[in-house]
Design an enzyme around this catalytic site. Structure first.
Site, PDB file in Angstrom:
ATOM      1  N   SER A 167      -0.356 -50.627   9.066  1.00  0.00           N
ATOM      2  CA  SER A 167      -0.406 -52.041   9.443  1.00  0.00           C
ATOM      3  C   SER A 167       0.950 -52.520   9.969  1.00  0.00           C
ATOM      4  O   SER A 167       1.986 -51.880   9.722  1.00  0.00           O
ATOM      5  CB  SER A 167      -0.836 -52.894   8.242  1.00  0.00           C
ATOM      6  OG  SER A 167       0.261 -53.099   7.378  1.00  0.00           O
ATOM      7  N   ASN A 202       3.223 -52.651   7.207  1.00  0.00           N
ATOM      8  CA  ASN A 202       3.656 -51.420   6.529  1.00  0.00           C
ATOM      9  C   ASN A 202       5.078 -50.993   6.917  1.00  0.00           C
ATOM     10  O   ASN A 202       5.678 -50.135   6.257  1.00  0.00           O
ATOM     11  CB  ASN A 202       2.682 -50.253   6.810  1.00  0.00           C
ATOM     12  CG  ASN A 202       1.382 -50.357   6.040  1.00  0.00           C
ATOM     13  OD1 ASN A 202       0.347 -49.834   6.462  1.00  0.00           O
ATOM     14  ND2 ASN A 202       1.386 -51.038   4.900  1.00  0.00           N
ATOM     15  N   TRP A 203       5.635 -51.614   7.980  1.00  0.00           N
ATOM     16  CA  TRP A 203       7.047 -51.335   8.321  1.00  0.00           C
ATOM     17  C   TRP A 203       7.963 -51.740   7.186  1.00  0.00           C
ATOM     18  O   TRP A 203       9.123 -51.319   7.134  1.00  0.00           O
ATOM     19  CB  TRP A 203       7.439 -52.101   9.592  1.00  0.00           C
ATOM     20  CG  TRP A 203       6.785 -51.609  10.848  1.00  0.00           C
ATOM     21  CD1 TRP A 203       5.742 -52.182  11.501  1.00  0.00           C
ATOM     22  CD2 TRP A 203       7.136 -50.450  11.620  1.00  0.00           C
ATOM     23  NE1 TRP A 203       5.408 -51.457  12.625  1.00  0.00           N
ATOM     24  CE2 TRP A 203       6.258 -50.383  12.718  1.00  0.00           C
ATOM     25  CE3 TRP A 203       8.109 -49.448  11.483  1.00  0.00           C
ATOM     26  CZ2 TRP A 203       6.321 -49.375  13.679  1.00  0.00           C
ATOM     27  CZ3 TRP A 203       8.168 -48.445  12.444  1.00  0.00           C
ATOM     28  CH2 TRP A 203       7.285 -48.421  13.519  1.00  0.00           C
ATOM     29  N   ARG A 246     -13.496 -51.614   1.224  1.00  0.00           N
ATOM     30  CA  ARG A 246     -12.132 -51.450   0.739  1.00  0.00           C
ATOM     31  C   ARG A 246     -12.167 -50.659  -0.560  1.00  0.00           C
ATOM     32  O   ARG A 246     -12.886 -51.012  -1.495  1.00  0.00           O
ATOM     33  CB  ARG A 246     -11.458 -52.794   0.485  1.00  0.00           C
ATOM     34  CG  ARG A 246     -10.011 -52.558   0.027  1.00  0.00           C
ATOM     35  CD  ARG A 246      -9.237 -53.815  -0.258  1.00  0.00           C
ATOM     36  NE  ARG A 246      -7.848 -53.428  -0.535  1.00  0.00           N
ATOM     37  CZ  ARG A 246      -6.777 -53.976  -0.022  1.00  0.00           C
ATOM     38  NH1 ARG A 246      -6.891 -54.997   0.781  1.00  0.00           N
ATOM     39  NH2 ARG A 246      -5.559 -53.520  -0.318  1.00  0.00           N
ATOM     40  N   ARG A 257      -1.277 -44.984  -5.771  1.00  0.00           N
ATOM     41  CA  ARG A 257      -1.650 -45.002  -7.197  1.00  0.00           C
ATOM     42  C   ARG A 257      -2.340 -43.708  -7.613  1.00  0.00           C
ATOM     43  O   ARG A 257      -2.181 -43.232  -8.726  1.00  0.00           O
ATOM     44  CB  ARG A 257      -2.528 -46.226  -7.493  1.00  0.00           C
ATOM     45  CG  ARG A 257      -1.709 -47.508  -7.644  1.00  0.00           C
ATOM     46  CD  ARG A 257      -2.556 -48.730  -7.554  1.00  0.00           C
ATOM     47  NE  ARG A 257      -3.022 -48.922  -6.189  1.00  0.00           N
ATOM     48  CZ  ARG A 257      -4.099 -49.629  -5.853  1.00  0.00           C
ATOM     49  NH1 ARG A 257      -4.842 -50.192  -6.791  1.00  0.00           N
ATOM     50  NH2 ARG A 257      -4.430 -49.770  -4.590  1.00  0.00           N
ATOM     51  N   ASP A 277      -7.413 -47.707   0.689  1.00  0.00           N
ATOM     52  CA  ASP A 277      -6.335 -48.093  -0.236  1.00  0.00           C
ATOM     53  C   ASP A 277      -6.341 -47.238  -1.507  1.00  0.00           C
ATOM     54  O   ASP A 277      -7.390 -46.799  -1.970  1.00  0.00           O
ATOM     55  CB  ASP A 277      -6.511 -49.573  -0.607  1.00  0.00           C
ATOM     56  CG  ASP A 277      -5.282 -50.127  -1.300  1.00  0.00           C
ATOM     57  OD1 ASP A 277      -4.173 -49.574  -1.111  1.00  0.00           O
ATOM     58  OD2 ASP A 277      -5.411 -51.111  -2.049  1.00  0.00           O
TER      59      ASP A 277
HETATM   60  C1  FPP Z   1      -2.979 -47.461   1.405  1.00  0.00           C
HETATM   61  O1  FPP Z   1      -2.580 -46.795   0.243  1.00  0.00           O
HETATM   62  C2  FPP Z   1      -2.990 -46.558   2.524  1.00  0.00           C
HETATM   63  C3  FPP Z   1      -2.166 -46.647   3.616  1.00  0.00           C
HETATM   64  C4  FPP Z   1      -1.125 -47.682   3.765  1.00  0.00           C
HETATM   65  C5  FPP Z   1      -2.245 -45.715   4.720  1.00  0.00           C
HETATM   66  C6  FPP Z   1      -3.510 -44.955   4.875  1.00  0.00           C
HETATM   67  C7  FPP Z   1      -3.161 -43.663   5.456  1.00  0.00           C
HETATM   68  C8  FPP Z   1      -3.820 -42.509   5.328  1.00  0.00           C
HETATM   69  C9  FPP Z   1      -5.128 -42.369   4.658  1.00  0.00           C
HETATM   70  C10 FPP Z   1      -3.251 -41.251   5.862  1.00  0.00           C
HETATM   71  C11 FPP Z   1      -2.874 -41.224   7.305  1.00  0.00           C
HETATM   72  C12 FPP Z   1      -3.755 -41.924   8.245  1.00  0.00           C
HETATM   73  C13 FPP Z   1      -4.214 -41.466   9.435  1.00  0.00           C
HETATM   74  C14 FPP Z   1      -4.937 -42.407  10.305  1.00  0.00           C
HETATM   75  C15 FPP Z   1      -4.087 -40.074   9.884  1.00  0.00           C
HETATM   76  P1  FPP Z   1      -1.284 -47.327  -0.506  1.00  0.00           P
HETATM   77  O2  FPP Z   1      -0.151 -46.484  -0.108  1.00  0.00           O
HETATM   78  O3  FPP Z   1      -1.096 -48.782  -0.257  1.00  0.00           O
HETATM   79  O4  FPP Z   1      -1.699 -47.049  -1.988  1.00  0.00           O
HETATM   80  P2  FPP Z   1      -1.282 -47.905  -3.260  1.00  0.00           P
HETATM   81  O5  FPP Z   1      -1.852 -49.292  -3.072  1.00  0.00           O
HETATM   82  O6  FPP Z   1      -1.943 -47.173  -4.367  1.00  0.00           O
HETATM   83  O7  FPP Z   1       0.204 -47.888  -3.332  1.00  0.00           O
END
Ligand code: FPP
Length: 258
Positions: free
Chosen positions: A74, A77-78, A197, A33, A29
């Site tokens: 997830s 995430n959609w 996490r 940010r 995560d």
């Molecule tokens: C959370 O950060 C991360 C994700 C929803 C996706 C994780 C994906 C990757 C590391 C890259 C691609 C993955 C693979 C398996 C090749 P966030 O976007 O929720 O960050 P935020 O909470 O700061 O907005």
């Protein structure tokens, strides 16, 4: 005496081939940010997140991890803007295209866990190809949770069991923890030891809900794109300092109680 259900927790699952070591799962995560803090679009954070994933896969095996499960996308995430969803799918494709050969050479077994429904045929082909090509590898297991939700996986397992029962293939009274987890998309993976996490939040966000039953939870205050071997080393050191009792007593306490 065995437990009332006849099972002694944890419901230890072993990797075919007998590889030992820790099963670590990571909620990667903080990509968005990380990018925002630099005045960059979120997509830059996700791209740097792939670089951090590569570093972490490299260092995990050296640090005694035998199975690493990462949360790539997830079932929730959609809900993100279509452009971001496309970006994440594109990164998944690019990661498999660029890294599969190297992973294969290094003896990594690749699995993708989660729902296959709703995925385009090119992604499905890519997943099947990666899983088939690496199926015999035993040095390390990399599981990418993609289109994955803990609740969805539990529901899918329950549905599969109910459908098998309706067809007369299983006896409903045969359902127990073991037969239930055999139908999860994570079936066959070793028991989960620790969930890490990053990103300053303290929640599981629907990740590996069943598997987390006795996993240790470690929260690291770093955005995922900045993650590296030292962070993983620190997390594993913290894990090593925890006492796991799986609902029982510590060894010393067992003796004193008898
Ligand atoms: C959370 O950060 C991360 C994700 C929803 C996706 C994780 C994906 C990757 C590391 C890259 C691609 C993955 C693979 C398996 C090749 P966030 O976007 O929720 O960050 P935020 O909470 O700061 O907005």
């Amino acid at each position: 005496m065995s437990s009332p259900g006849g099972l002694s927790p944890p419901y230890q699952r072993s990797l075919p081939g007998g590889a030992s070591g820790l099963h670590v799962a990571i909620i990667m995560d903080g990509n968005g940010r990380w990018a925002k803090a630099r005045g960059l679009p979120r997509s830059f954070g996700h791209r740097e997140g792939v670089a951090a994933l590569r570093r972490t896969v490299e260092s995990a095996a050296e640090l005694g991890v035998s199975c690493l499960t990462v949360f790539g996308f997830s079932t929730e995430n959609w809900r993100r803007p279509k452009t971001e969803v496309l970006e994440l799918f594109g990164l998944m494709r690019a990661y498999f295209e660029s890294d599969l050969k190297r992973l294969e050479r290094r003896g990594v077994r690749v699995r993708v866990v989660g729902r296959r429904t709703g995925l385009d045929s090119d992604i499905l082909n890519m997943i099947n190809n990666a899983e088939t090509r690496t199926a015999g590898n035993r040095a390390f297991q990399l599981q990418v949770a993609f289109n994955y939700g803990g609740q969805a996986d539990i529901v899918d397992s329950a549905r599969a069991f109910a459908e098998a029962a309706a067809r007369g293939e299983v006896d409903p009274s045969a359902l127990d923890e073991r037969t239930f987890e055999e139908r999860l998309s994570t079936a066959g993976a070793p028991a989960l030891d620790v969930v890490i996490r990053t990103g300053f939040e303290r929640r599981l966000s629907n990740f590996l809900l069943w598997e987390c039953a006795y996993a240790e939870l470690i929260f690291q205050d770093v955005y995922w794109p900045d993650y590296g071997p030292d962070h993983l080393r620190a997390a594993l050191a913290e894990f090593g300092s925890r006492q796991r009792r799986f609902g029982g007593l510590a060894p010393g306490e067992s003796l004193a109680a008898s």
